[in-house]
Design a protein around this motif. Structure first.
Motif, short mmCIF file in Angstrom:
data_model
loop_
_atom_site.label_atom_id
_atom_site.label_comp_id
_atom_site.label_asym_id
_atom_site.label_seq_id
_atom_site.Cartn_x
_atom_site.Cartn_y
_atom_site.Cartn_z
N GLY A 253 0.75 -1.46 0.34
CA GLY A 253 0.20 -0.26 -0.16
C GLY A 253 0.98 1.19 0.27
O GLY A 253 0.48 1.86 -0.50
N LEU A 254 1.78 1.19 0.39
CA LEU A 254 2.91 2.22 0.19
C LEU A 254 3.96 2.50 -1.54
O LEU A 254 3.93 4.01 -1.12
CB LEU A 254 4.82 1.70 1.31
CG LEU A 254 3.52 1.75 2.51
CD1 LEU A 254 5.57 1.13 3.52
CD2 LEU A 254 3.12 3.07 3.23
N LYS A 255 3.18 2.03 -1.90
CA LYS A 255 4.01 1.47 -3.40
C LYS A 255 5.35 2.23 -3.70
O LYS A 255 5.76 3.10 -4.17
CB LYS A 255 3.33 2.90 -4.13
CG LYS A 255 1.38 3.31 -3.73
CD LYS A 255 0.41 1.85 -4.64
CE LYS A 255 -0.50 1.61 -4.52
NZ LYS A 255 -1.00 0.72 -5.30
N PRO A 256 6.61 1.34 -3.35
CA PRO A 256 7.80 1.99 -3.13
C PRO A 256 7.81 0.90 -4.52
O PRO A 256 7.11 0.42 -5.07
CB PRO A 256 7.94 0.74 -1.93
CG PRO A 256 6.81 -0.52 -2.35
CD PRO A 256 5.68 0.06 -2.26
N ASP A 257 9.02 1.54 -5.24
CA ASP A 257 9.37 1.15 -6.80
C ASP A 257 10.56 -0.28 -6.40
O ASP A 257 10.24 -0.64 -7.50
CB ASP A 257 10.29 2.30 -7.03
CG ASP A 257 9.64 3.63 -7.30
OD1 ASP A 257 8.40 4.01 -8.36
OD2 ASP A 257 10.25 4.70 -6.40
N LEU A 258 10.86 -0.30 -5.53
CA LEU A 258 11.89 -1.91 -5.14
C LEU A 258 11.60 -1.86 -3.71
O LEU A 258 10.89 -1.13 -2.64
CB LEU A 258 12.78 -1.43 -4.99
CG LEU A 258 14.22 -2.33 -4.58
CD1 LEU A 258 13.59 -3.41 -5.98
CD2 LEU A 258 15.19 -1.86 -4.31
N LEU A 283 4.53 -9.54 -1.81
CA LEU A 283 5.26 -8.49 -2.19
C LEU A 283 5.25 -8.29 -3.26
O LEU A 283 5.62 -8.72 -4.69
CB LEU A 283 6.49 -8.51 -1.19
CG LEU A 283 6.36 -8.51 0.07
CD1 LEU A 283 8.01 -9.00 0.21
CD2 LEU A 283 6.01 -7.27 1.07
N ARG A 284 4.81 -6.83 -4.08
CA ARG A 284 5.29 -6.58 -4.80
C ARG A 284 5.47 -5.05 -5.07
O ARG A 284 5.33 -4.19 -4.88
CB ARG A 284 3.78 -5.96 -6.13
CG ARG A 284 3.13 -6.99 -6.18
CD ARG A 284 3.33 -8.25 -7.36
NE ARG A 284 2.86 -9.38 -7.31
CZ ARG A 284 2.97 -11.01 -6.38
NH1 ARG A 284 3.77 -11.17 -5.68
NH2 ARG A 284 2.59 -11.92 -6.61
N ALA A 285 6.21 -5.04 -6.64
CA ALA A 285 7.03 -3.49 -6.53
C ALA A 285 7.59 -3.50 -8.02
O ALA A 285 7.73 -4.89 -8.88
CB ALA A 285 8.05 -3.20 -5.19
N PRO A 286 7.71 -2.14 -8.84
CA PRO A 286 7.82 -2.62 -9.96
C PRO A 286 9.40 -3.15 -10.62
O PRO A 286 9.54 -3.12 -11.73
CB PRO A 286 8.00 -1.21 -10.48
CG PRO A 286 6.92 -0.32 -9.31
CD PRO A 286 6.73 -1.08 -8.59
N GLN A 287 10.10 -2.47 -9.57
CA GLN A 287 11.02 -3.09 -9.69
C GLN A 287 12.21 -4.40 -9.44
O GLN A 287 12.61 -4.69 -8.88
CB GLN A 287 12.38 -2.06 -9.32
CG GLN A 287 12.27 -0.90 -10.16
CD GLN A 287 12.83 -0.41 -12.05
OE1 GLN A 287 13.38 -1.06 -11.90
NE2 GLN A 287 12.07 0.11 -12.15
N GLY A 288 10.78 -4.95 -8.44
CA GLY A 288 11.00 -5.76 -8.37
C GLY A 288 11.19 -5.94 -6.29
O GLY A 288 11.46 -5.86 -5.84
#
Length: 460
Positions: A253-258, A283-288
């Motif tokens: 929910g914090l929308k981190p990139d990594l 766990l999900r983040a655009p950069q992994g």
């Protein structure tokens, strides 16, 4: 036979002071004869001595309470025997999974009666020791006040009046004595309440900590880049899969990139490896999602096993490895290492240099290191290699802390220099995360579980 046992028990109760003194003397003699002990062993010895003294004190108070509740219908010796037997039963029942456990890893040994008894044991352990320290402090303050009052009276009575030479004999009013006794009871009860709060609530009262990190050489496209850090999960009876999934949902929910993980995924059960990986798989983040391993994986020999489980879920554990995080054609270098090994300090230092070497560092960009343990040697080596940012965990912020009074005022500071938050060394920055789980005692006071969000910014 029963009469014989009771006679022996009565003798133990009658001569308990001498027995305890002899045990302490024997323990100290054994340590001295051993010849080699480090600061950690000295801390453990000090804690053991405080624990013994606190138990003697509180057992006496429980006997007093029992005698008062029973309105003296039962003699004090019988009350003492009942209290001591009950105490020994609780300690003996919880001993295999508490004090005797140390860093012993076992598969599937948690059962509900053991968990409940262990929770009660640690509540009593932490509460009784803190309360004992408070009683000592309160007693010393009372003596100082009484001595000051006696000195004041002596000065004002004049040289011709005879005064007692002992502060202990100074007269005090019954109301004042009663007030002090009631205050002492309230003060000593506070740590027991606080330990219960830390066990039942604060242990899972997760805090999201936002930190802004200014880094030289940060590529422009990474300005505002957000890294979420989770550490020291320690899945077990006091850190359940449901709780871990709640932390995962908060992190997403914090929308981190990594997202980075900095080790210690299991507590004492290696069989929990698959469960903790499944809980963290969301766990999900655009950069992994990337991570390193901790001392619990190293000591339980589950490093390869846990790494392969994470890989199946798309989570990359960096083991003496690096990877480039790319964004709009620009990169930062992310590296991770296993927890160092070594029977001696020299072996341990050699292992740090073997794992954390120059080949992991990428010149001309920001270098970020994931390393579980924030030891001075590790951070010195990172600074020596020109690493910009090191992310670690391991200390749990002490689990018991008074950071509002003074930074670093926590249990871990007895062993580690870097225990929570930010540190700098020759331009290198270190952030120590307090973790979301617990180890040892399942209590947190003043050191809430932490999810960190680090926002990278350019240092102009």
């Amino acid at each position: 036979m029963n009469d014989g046992f009771l006679r022996v028990l009565r003798r133990v109760v009658a001569y308990w002071r001498m027995i305890v003194v002899l045990l302490i003397f024997a323990l100290a003699a054994a340590i001295v004869l051993q010849g080699e002990f480090d600061s950690f062993e000295l801390v453990l010895l000090a804690l053991l001595l405080v624990f013994i003294a606190s138990q003697i004190f509180w057992i006496g108070r429980v006997v007093d309470l029992g005698e008062w509740v029973l309105s003296r219908r039962v003699c004090r010796r019988r009350v003492a025997i009942g209290v001591v037997l009950s105490y020994l039963f609780v300690v003996a029942y919880s001993f295999p999974t508490t004090i005797a456990q140390g860093h012993t890893f076992r598969i599937g040994f948690y059962r509900l009666p053991v968990i409940v008894t262990e929770a009660v044991f640690w509540w009593w352990f932490v509460g009784s020791m803190l309360a004992f320290v408070l009683v000592i402090v309160f007693g010393l303050l009372d003596r100082v006040v009484r001595a000051a009052a006696w000195t004041y009276r002596k000065v004002h009575k004049g040289a011709h009046q005879r005064v007692s030479g002992d502060a202990e004999t100074a007269p005090s009013s019954p109301s004042r004595r009663q007030f002090l006794q009631q205050t002492a009871v309230l003060v000593s009860a506070t740590p027991f309440v606080a330990a219960g709060y830390g066990l039942l609530y604060e242990r899972q009262d997760v805090e999201v900590v936002w930190q802004r990190v200014r880094l030289a050489h940060l590529p422009k496209t990474f300005d505002g880049f957000r890294i979420a850090q989770l550490s020291d999960i320690h899945m077990g009876p006091f850190t359940t899969a449901d709780y871990i999934r709640r932390c995962v949902a908060i992190t997403n929910g914090l929308k981190p990139d990594l997202i980075v993980l900095t080790g210690d995924y299991i507590a004492w059960d290696p069989g929990a490896g698959s469960g903790v990986v499944r809980a963290l798989a969301g766990l999900r983040a655009p950069q992994g999602v990337f991570g390193c391993l901790g001392n619990h994986e190293e000591e339980s020999n589950t490093e390869d096993y846990v790494t392969s489980l994470f890989a199946e879920q798309g989570i990359h554990i960096l083991r003496q490895q690096r990877t480039l995080i790319q964004l709009a054609g620009e990169t930062v270098n992310l590296m991770g290492i296993d927890d160092p090994r070594g029977e001696t300090d020299a072996e341990w230092m050699r292992d740090i240099y073997r794992r954390l070497h120059k080949g992991l560092v990428t010149p001309g960009t920001v270098n970020i290191l994931l390393a579980h343990e924030p030891s001075e040697s590790m951070f010195d080596r990172a600074a020596e290699l020109g690493i910009d940012l090191m992310l670690a965990g391991h200390t749990h912020g002490g689990q018991l802390a008074l950071e509002t009074v003074h930074r670093g005022f926590n249990i871990s500071s007895l062993i580690y220099r870097y225990t929570s938050g930010w540190y700098e060394n020759r331009g290198a920055k270190l952030y120590v995360n307090r973790g979301i789980g617990t180890t040892g005692f399942p209590i947190r006071l003043g050191a809430r579980p932490e999810i960190t969000v680090l926002e990278l910014t350019r240092q102009d």
